[in-house]
Design a protein around this motif. Structure first.
Motif, short mmCIF file in Angstrom:
data_model
loop_
_atom_site.label_atom_id
_atom_site.label_comp_id
_atom_site.label_asym_id
_atom_site.label_seq_id
_atom_site.Cartn_x
_atom_site.Cartn_y
_atom_site.Cartn_z
N ARG A 40 0.83 -1.20 0.00
CA ARG A 40 0.00 0.00 0.00
C ARG A 40 0.87 1.26 0.00
NH1 ARG A 40 -4.70 -2.74 -1.05
NH2 ARG A 40 -5.08 -4.36 0.52
N PRO A 41 0.25 2.41 -0.20
CA PRO A 41 0.99 3.66 0.00
C PRO A 41 1.48 3.80 1.44
CG PRO A 41 -1.01 4.05 -1.26
CD PRO A 41 -1.07 2.62 -0.80
N LEU A 42 2.33 4.78 1.66
CA LEU A 42 3.03 4.88 2.95
C LEU A 42 2.07 5.04 4.12
CD1 LEU A 42 5.71 5.07 4.46
CD2 LEU A 42 5.72 7.53 4.01
N ILE A 43 1.17 6.00 4.06
CA ILE A 43 0.27 6.26 5.18
C ILE A 43 -0.70 5.09 5.37
CG2 ILE A 43 -1.51 7.82 6.08
CD1 ILE A 43 -0.13 10.09 4.64
N PRO A 185 6.75 7.64 -5.27
CA PRO A 185 7.92 7.65 -6.16
C PRO A 185 7.50 7.39 -7.59
CG PRO A 185 7.85 5.62 -4.89
CD PRO A 185 6.78 6.51 -4.32
N GLN A 186 8.32 7.83 -8.51
CA GLN A 186 8.02 7.64 -9.91
C GLN A 186 8.00 6.14 -10.25
OE1 GLN A 186 10.77 9.88 -12.26
NE2 GLN A 186 10.00 11.87 -11.56
N LYS A 187 7.02 5.78 -11.02
CA LYS A 187 6.87 4.37 -11.37
C LYS A 187 7.93 4.00 -12.40
CE LYS A 187 3.42 0.94 -12.72
NZ LYS A 187 2.01 0.73 -13.13
N ARG A 188 8.69 3.01 -12.07
CA ARG A 188 9.76 2.56 -12.95
C ARG A 188 9.65 1.06 -13.13
NH1 ARG A 188 15.44 1.34 -11.95
NH2 ARG A 188 14.97 1.68 -9.75
N ARG A 189 9.45 0.65 -14.35
CA ARG A 189 9.27 -0.77 -14.63
C ARG A 189 10.62 -1.41 -14.90
NH1 ARG A 189 5.30 -4.28 -16.01
NH2 ARG A 189 5.87 -6.02 -17.37
N LEU A 190 10.95 -2.39 -14.09
CA LEU A 190 12.20 -3.10 -14.25
C LEU A 190 12.03 -4.25 -15.23
CD1 LEU A 190 13.35 -3.25 -10.51
CD2 LEU A 190 14.04 -1.61 -12.27
#
Length: 354
Positions: A40-43, A185-190
Motif C-alpha cells: 500500500r501507500p506509505l500512510i 515515487p516515480q513508477k519505474r518498470r524493471l
C-alpha cells in the motif's frame, strides 16, 4: 569465518539471555503478516500495521488473563511435562550440596541447582531446565517449574502486553498540515517479472535443505587416464592405441525448425511422372459384317427343397453403381455452364455429360 558464529551457533551464544532460537522466526512472522500491507501507500501501510498491532496486543492480554493462577506459560509447562517423561532414564548421583552428576551409560553431566547450571549449557542459554536438571530436581521431589527463568512467568507475560495503543479517528477527520503532501515515487518498470517474495539469505536456504553443495574444480589439474600425464586427456593422448575408442562424443546439432505462420499453407510441388504409352503393332484385318448369333436356350432345373415348411427370406441382388468423384462432378458442371452460355440457352439442356 564469513559470519560471526555468535549469531548462528548455540555453542557461542551468551548465557542468561533465555533465548536459544538461532533462526529469525520473529521477523519471519511479522513479515508474513504485513505482506499485503507493505504494497500500500506509505500512510495506508502504517495505518494497517497500527491496527494489527493494536488488535494483537488486546488479544494476547485477554489470553494471558485467561490462564488464571498458572505460574508459567502453558507452552513452557508442556515442555517441562515432556522432559519429566524422559528424565526417568537418567541416573542421579549426589555429589555435594545441591550438586549432582546425572549419567546414562557413558554420558554424564554436572548439575548445580544453586546456580541453575548444567554441563550441557542448555539450561543457561534457554532459561528452561534441561532433562539433566529435571532429573536432579525430581531426585529431590521438587517442582521443576520453580527453576524456570522469570522471563517465562505469567506475570511477565501480562506485563509485556499491559500497555495498549490508543484508537484514532479516520483520515477524513485529521487536521490539514501546511506542508506539501508526500508524493509516491516515480513508477519505474524493471525488466522481467516483478518479484513478490523477499530474497532469502544463504543460511536460510541451507537450513531448509534447498541448496545444492558443489565443489569447484578451479585450480584442479586434469590427468590423462592412459599415460597419467598432465596437459591432455584420453581423447588427445599421443600414446593412445588406434583400437581404443575416444571417450569424447561429437555434439549433434539439431536442425533449426522454421516457424510456420498461422493461416498460410505452403504449396507442395510434385514432379509429374511420365508414363510411356504402350506400343501396339498395327494389324490390318478384313472387315467382318456383324452376325446375330441367338443365345442358347437353357431349361430351368427343379431342385427338391429339403425343408418346404421354412420360409427363406429373399436375398437382395447386389447392383454395382458408378460413384462419381466430387472433383469430376464439379468439372462437368462447369463445362455444361460454358456450353449453355455460348449457345445462349437458359432453360433447355441440350448437352448431357456422363
Amino acid at each position: 569465518m564469513e559470519r560471526d558464529p555468535k549469531s548462528w551457533c548455540r555453542a557461542f551464544f551468551e548465557v542468561d539471555r533465555a533465548c536459544d532460537a538461532y533462526e529469525n522466526g520473529i521477523s519471519e512472522s511479522f513479515n508474513s503478516v504485513i505482506d499485503l500491507a507493505r504494497k500500500r501507500p506509505l500512510i495506508t501501510m502504517l495505518e494497517e500495521i497500527r491496527i494489527y498491532a493494536m488488535e494483537r496486543m488486546y488479544k494476547m492480554l485477554q489470553e494471558g488473563q485467561s490462564w488464571g493462577n498458572l505460574k508459567i506459560c502453558p507452552s513452557i509447562r508442556l515442555k517441562i511435562s515432556k522432559l519429566k517423561k524422559q528424565q526417568r532414564f537418567w541416573g542421579v548421583i549426589p555429589s555435594g550440596i545441591q550438586q549432582y552428576e546425572v549419567r546414562i551409560g557413558n554420558d554424564g553431566y554436572a548439575v548445580d541447582l544453586n546456580n541453575n547450571t548444567c554441563g550441557c549449557r542448555s539450561w543457561q542459554v534457554s532459561g528452561i531446565p534441561c532433562v539433566h536438571a529435571v532429573a536432579a530436581i525430581s531426585y529431590l521431589n521438587r517442582n521443576a517449574e520453580d527453576y524456570v527463568a522469570p522471563w517465562f512467568h505469567t506475570a511477565m507475560f501480562l506485563t509485556c502486553y499491559n500497555h495498549t495503543i490508543n484508537p484514532l479517528n479516520g483520515s477524513s477527520m485529521w487536521p490539514e498540515a501546511p506542508y506539501m503532501k508526500p508524493l509516491p515515487p516515480q513508477k519505474r518498470r524493471l525488466p522481467g517479472r516483478p518479484t513478490l517474495k523477499r530474497k532469502k539469505d544463504q543460511s536460510e536456504m541451507e537450513s531448509k535443505g534447498k541448496t545444492r553443495h558443489t565443489i569447484s574444480k578451479a585450480g584442479s589439474v586434469n590427468r590423462c587416464t592412459i599415460c597419467r600425464e598432465r596437459g591432455h586427456n584420453r581423447s588427445t593422448c599421443p600414446t593412445r592405441p588406434a583400437d581404443v575408442a575416444s571417450t569424447s562424443r561429437p555434439k549433434n546439432k539439431k536442425p533449426k525448425k522454421c516457424k510456420k505462420e498461422k493461416g498460410k499453407v505452403e504449396p507442395v510441388q510434385v514432379d509429374p511422372v511420365q508414363v510411356p504409352a504402350p506400343q501396339v503393332d498395327p494389324v490390318q484385318a478384313d472387315p467382318v459384317d456383324p452376325v446375330d448369333v441367338p443365345a442358347p436356350h437353357v431349361e430351368p432345373v427343379q431342385v427338391d427343397d429339403p425343408h418346404p415348411d421354412v420360409d427363406v427370406p429373399a436375398q437382395p441382388v447386389a447392383t454395382r453403381q458408378r460413384i462419381r468423384k466430387y472433383s469430376e462432378r464439379i468439372t462437368k458442371i462447369g463445362l455444361r455452364r460454358k456450353v449453355l452460355k455460348k449457345e445462349g440457352s437458359t432453360g433447355h439442356n441440350p448437352m448431357v455429360l456422363e
